[in-house]
Design a protein around this motif. Sequence first.
Motif, PDB file in Angstrom:
ATOM      1  N   MET A  51       0.799  -1.222   0.000  1.00 34.59           N
ATOM      2  CA  MET A  51       0.000   0.000   0.000  1.00 34.59           C
ATOM      3  C   MET A  51       0.836   1.279   0.000  1.00 34.59           C
ATOM      4  SD  MET A  51      -2.868  -1.356  -0.308  1.00 34.59           S
ATOM      5  CE  MET A  51      -3.836   0.145  -0.226  1.00 34.59           C
ATOM      6  N   LYS A  52       2.047   1.189  -0.513  1.00 36.58           N
ATOM      7  CA  LYS A  52       2.874   2.384  -0.631  1.00 36.58           C
ATOM      8  C   LYS A  52       2.202   3.361  -1.597  1.00 36.58           C
ATOM      9  CE  LYS A  52       6.031   0.548   1.986  1.00 36.58           C
ATOM     10  NZ  LYS A  52       6.175   0.988   3.391  1.00 36.58           N
ATOM     11  N   GLY A  53       2.160   4.621  -1.214  1.00 39.13           N
ATOM     12  CA  GLY A  53       1.541   5.629  -2.058  1.00 39.13           C
ATOM     13  C   GLY A  53       0.051   5.789  -1.839  1.00 39.13           C
ATOM     14  N   TRP A  54      -0.510   4.983  -0.936  1.00 37.66           N
ATOM     15  CA  TRP A  54      -1.940   5.070  -0.611  1.00 37.66           C
ATOM     16  C   TRP A  54      -2.114   5.606   0.808  1.00 37.66           C
ATOM     17  CZ3 TRP A  54      -6.109   3.827  -3.798  1.00 37.66           C
ATOM     18  CH2 TRP A  54      -5.774   3.252  -5.038  1.00 37.66           C
ATOM     19  N   VAL A  55      -3.175   6.385   1.001  1.00 34.39           N
ATOM     20  CA  VAL A  55      -3.466   6.963   2.315  1.00 34.39           C
ATOM     21  C   VAL A  55      -4.850   6.499   2.758  1.00 34.39           C
ATOM     22  CG1 VAL A  55      -3.843   9.085   3.618  1.00 34.39           C
ATOM     23  CG2 VAL A  55      -2.025   8.981   1.900  1.00 34.39           C
ATOM     24  N   ALA A  56      -4.909   5.885   3.943  1.00 34.71           N
ATOM     25  CA  ALA A  56      -6.199   5.486   4.516  1.00 34.71           C
ATOM     26  C   ALA A  56      -6.842   6.698   5.167  1.00 34.71           C
ATOM     27  CB  ALA A  56      -6.004   4.368   5.541  1.00 34.71           C
ATOM     28  N   ASP A  57      -8.022   7.095   4.644  1.00 31.15           N
ATOM     29  CA  ASP A  57      -8.700   8.246   5.252  1.00 31.15           C
ATOM     30  C   ASP A  57      -9.962   7.852   5.998  1.00 31.15           C
ATOM     31  OD1 ASP A  57     -10.182   7.644   3.016  1.00 31.15           O
ATOM     32  OD2 ASP A  57     -10.259   9.688   2.242  1.00 31.15           O
ATOM     33  N   THR A  58     -10.290   6.555   6.035  1.00 30.28           N
ATOM     34  CA  THR A  58     -11.348   6.042   6.907  1.00 30.28           C
ATOM     35  C   THR A  58     -10.948   4.657   7.390  1.00 30.28           C
ATOM     36  OG1 THR A  58     -12.667   4.946   5.172  1.00 30.28           O
ATOM     37  CG2 THR A  58     -13.155   7.274   5.614  1.00 30.28           C
ATOM     38  N   VAL A  59     -11.302   4.367   8.630  1.00 35.56           N
ATOM     39  CA  VAL A  59     -11.149   3.025   9.206  1.00 35.56           C
ATOM     40  C   VAL A  59     -12.469   2.711   9.908  1.00 35.56           C
ATOM     41  CG1 VAL A  59      -9.858   1.524  10.762  1.00 35.56           C
ATOM     42  CG2 VAL A  59      -8.672   3.380   9.554  1.00 35.56           C
ATOM     43  N   TYR A  60     -13.003   1.527   9.649  1.00 36.61           N
ATOM     44  CA  TYR A  60     -14.324   1.187  10.203  1.00 36.61           C
ATOM     45  C   TYR A  60     -14.276  -0.210  10.807  1.00 36.61           C
ATOM     46  CZ  TYR A  60     -19.430   1.310  10.555  1.00 36.61           C
ATOM     47  OH  TYR A  60     -20.733   1.328  11.024  1.00 36.61           O
ATOM     48  N   PHE A  61     -14.575  -0.296  12.109  1.00 40.38           N
ATOM     49  CA  PHE A  61     -14.691  -1.585  12.791  1.00 40.38           C
ATOM     50  C   PHE A  61     -16.169  -1.955  12.853  1.00 40.38           C
ATOM     51  CE2 PHE A  61     -10.709   0.158  14.333  1.00 40.38           C
ATOM     52  CZ  PHE A  61      -9.871  -0.950  14.461  1.00 40.38           C
ATOM     53  N   GLY A  62     -16.558  -3.001  12.109  1.00 37.32           N
ATOM     54  CA  GLY A  62     -17.947  -3.434  12.079  1.00 37.32           C
ATOM     55  C   GLY A  62     -18.084  -4.882  12.511  1.00 37.32           C
ATOM     56  N   GLY A  63     -19.328  -5.343  12.542  1.00 37.96           N
ATOM     57  CA  GLY A  63     -19.497  -6.709  13.013  1.00 37.96           C
ATOM     58  C   GLY A  63     -20.863  -7.279  12.732  1.00 37.96           C
ATOM     59  N   GLY A  64     -21.247  -8.235  13.634  1.00 37.94           N
ATOM     60  CA  GLY A  64     -20.710  -8.472  14.961  1.00 37.94           C
ATOM     61  C   GLY A  64     -20.825  -7.253  15.862  1.00 37.94           C
ATOM     62  N   THR A  65     -20.132  -7.372  16.994  1.00 38.28           N
ATOM     63  CA  THR A  65     -20.127  -6.296  17.984  1.00 38.28           C
ATOM     64  C   THR A  65     -18.689  -5.986  18.380  1.00 38.28           C
ATOM     65  OG1 THR A  65     -22.218  -7.191  18.853  1.00 38.28           O
ATOM     66  CG2 THR A  65     -21.116  -5.485  20.151  1.00 38.28           C
ATOM     67  N   PRO A  66     -18.037  -5.029  17.685  1.00 42.67           N
ATOM     68  CA  PRO A  66     -16.650  -4.700  18.027  1.00 42.67           C
ATOM     69  C   PRO A  66     -16.455  -4.323  19.487  1.00 42.67           C
ATOM     70  CG  PRO A  66     -17.207  -3.788  15.900  1.00 42.67           C
ATOM     71  CD  PRO A  66     -18.480  -4.340  16.458  1.00 42.67           C
ATOM     72  N   SER A  67     -17.422  -3.602  20.094  1.00 41.78           N
ATOM     73  CA  SER A  67     -17.242  -3.209  21.497  1.00 41.78           C
ATOM     74  C   SER A  67     -17.219  -4.426  22.418  1.00 41.78           C
ATOM     75  CB  SER A  67     -18.350  -2.238  21.926  1.00 41.78           C
ATOM     76  OG  SER A  67     -19.636  -2.783  21.693  1.00 41.78           O
ATOM     77  N   TYR A  68     -17.888  -5.507  22.030  1.00 44.65           N
ATOM     78  CA  TYR A  68     -17.867  -6.734  22.818  1.00 44.65           C
ATOM     79  C   TYR A  68     -16.517  -7.442  22.680  1.00 44.65           C
ATOM     80  CZ  TYR A  68     -19.320 -11.375  24.468  1.00 44.65           C
ATOM     81  OH  TYR A  68     -19.431 -12.569  25.147  1.00 44.65           O
ATOM     82  N   TYR A  69     -15.836  -7.217  21.589  1.00 42.14           N
ATOM     83  CA  TYR A  69     -14.521  -7.814  21.341  1.00 42.14           C
ATOM     84  C   TYR A  69     -13.483  -7.278  22.313  1.00 42.14           C
ATOM     85  CZ  TYR A  69     -10.766  -9.547  18.192  1.00 42.14           C
ATOM     86  OH  TYR A  69      -9.696 -10.198  17.612  1.00 42.14           O
ATOM     87  N   GLY A  70     -13.712  -6.071  22.836  1.00 43.85           N
ATOM     88  CA  GLY A  70     -12.813  -5.509  23.841  1.00 43.85           C
ATOM     89  C   GLY A  70     -11.952  -4.386  23.294  1.00 43.85           C
ATOM     90  N   GLU A  71     -11.913  -3.279  24.025  1.00 39.49           N
ATOM     91  CA  GLU A  71     -11.173  -2.119  23.533  1.00 39.49           C
ATOM     92  C   GLU A  71      -9.676  -2.386  23.437  1.00 39.49           C
ATOM     93  OE1 GLU A  71      -9.027  -0.285  25.549  1.00 39.49           O
ATOM     94  OE2 GLU A  71      -9.526  -1.175  27.500  1.00 39.49           O
ATOM     95  N   LYS A  72      -9.131  -3.291  24.265  1.00 38.94           N
ATOM     96  CA  LYS A  72      -7.697  -3.586  24.189  1.00 38.94           C
ATOM     97  C   LYS A  72      -7.335  -4.200  22.846  1.00 38.94           C
ATOM     98  CE  LYS A  72      -3.938  -5.990  26.591  1.00 38.94           C
ATOM     99  NZ  LYS A  72      -3.575  -6.858  27.746  1.00 38.94           N
ATOM    100  N   ARG A  73      -8.141  -5.169  22.388  1.00 31.33           N
ATOM    101  CA  ARG A  73      -7.883  -5.774  21.078  1.00 31.33           C
ATOM    102  C   ARG A  73      -8.069  -4.746  19.961  1.00 31.33           C
ATOM    103  NH1 ARG A  73     -11.027  -9.965  23.561  1.00 31.33           N
ATOM    104  NH2 ARG A  73      -9.777 -11.826  24.039  1.00 31.33           N
TER     105      ARG A  73
END
Length: 402
Positions: A51-73
């Motif tokens: 991914m050289k030369g690419w910029v991530a301008d959004t990140v999305y944690f979906g599911g499922g239930t990401p909050s149930y997965y735990g904030e540490k992970r």
Amino acid sequence: MANTFGIYIHIPFCKSKCDYCDFYSLAGQEEQMDRYQRALLTHLRSFGPRMKGWVADTVYFGGGTPSYYGEKRLREILSLIQRLFTVSRQAEITVECNPDSVDWRSMARLRRSGVNRISLGVQSADPQQLRCLHRIHSPKQVVQAVADIRQAKINNLSLDLIYGLPGQTMASWEDTLHKAMSLSPEHLSCYGLKVEADTPLAHQVSLGLSLPDGDAQADLYLRAVELLQQGGYRQYEISNFAKPGRESRHNLKYWTGREYLGFGPGAHSYFGGQRYAYPRDLEGYLQAIAAGAAQLEEIQPITPPEQAREYLMLRMRTLRGIEEWEYRRKFGLNFEPIARRLEFFESHHWAEQSDHRWHFTPQGFLLSNTLILELLDAQSGTIQEQTYWKELIGQPDSDQDP
């Protein structure tokens, strides 16, 4: 200017599976979380060098239930993403949460790690409707979750709501909308309940569970559009409403044909002119990553004619809609047959034109599946005509050399 893309991380774990849910999610699989974490991190590492030369301008944690997965992970995943990829300093970073798995300390830790947007699964303010859906949170927990999110200084909050629920009346739906707006979210998503095959809800319906019919669902939808507009929430997509400037930047990528990478079982991607997905199989995903490469399915090259079709299908989901000269520049196709259909829709108050762009009205959004098929039918003749002439004069259908 750097190329931008989005990152979607699928967390397939839930505390409890909702009766209507057809997303790939699993309840009672907590013992697999650490194993999944290792596989997911390995999968992400394999993409970093590409991914050289690419910029991530959004990140999305979906599911499922990401909050149930735990904030540490979640923080560990986000930290790796920030090390592996170039992430914009203004990136929108979203985590989906359920009200029963939110507390202000974990939210504050997520915010310090870079999370700046929460999508909270509220669905209804009616306790009976929540129980009917097998939702395990209460309306009181929603209020507390929002307070915790705000205490953590996260100032971009979206609430998910569902209409067409068992026992839902116009009065109860209006009550849900008013209570949701009283929490002052920046964004609201309102989805019509769909009875998906092989879900517990489908079984209940087969045994006689009554749901609001299509006309009643339409009335509920139109009332939501009206009330949310009065509350300052602008509709920008069929199911989505936002305060000015608070539209979901990640979801807009899906509807405007921008590129994104998905990670995890059931995750989809659109990148390098292809759409692909990973199978909805946790164990298969874990084994494939351990063997050195995740298996793909549904690999679909997006040809120029397919790009033109997707332009209509996806952009007509949005209030921005489509524009004649944008369409001609992108695809070199005749817009006239599409314009004629849109003018017909306009005469029925299903579509309208603003700033030279065509889009559906709320009444048109209700019929969007049918109306988009009509637009695609109008388009197909121009694509066939273009293909015929290219074949006749010997020109290729793409930018590649013949």
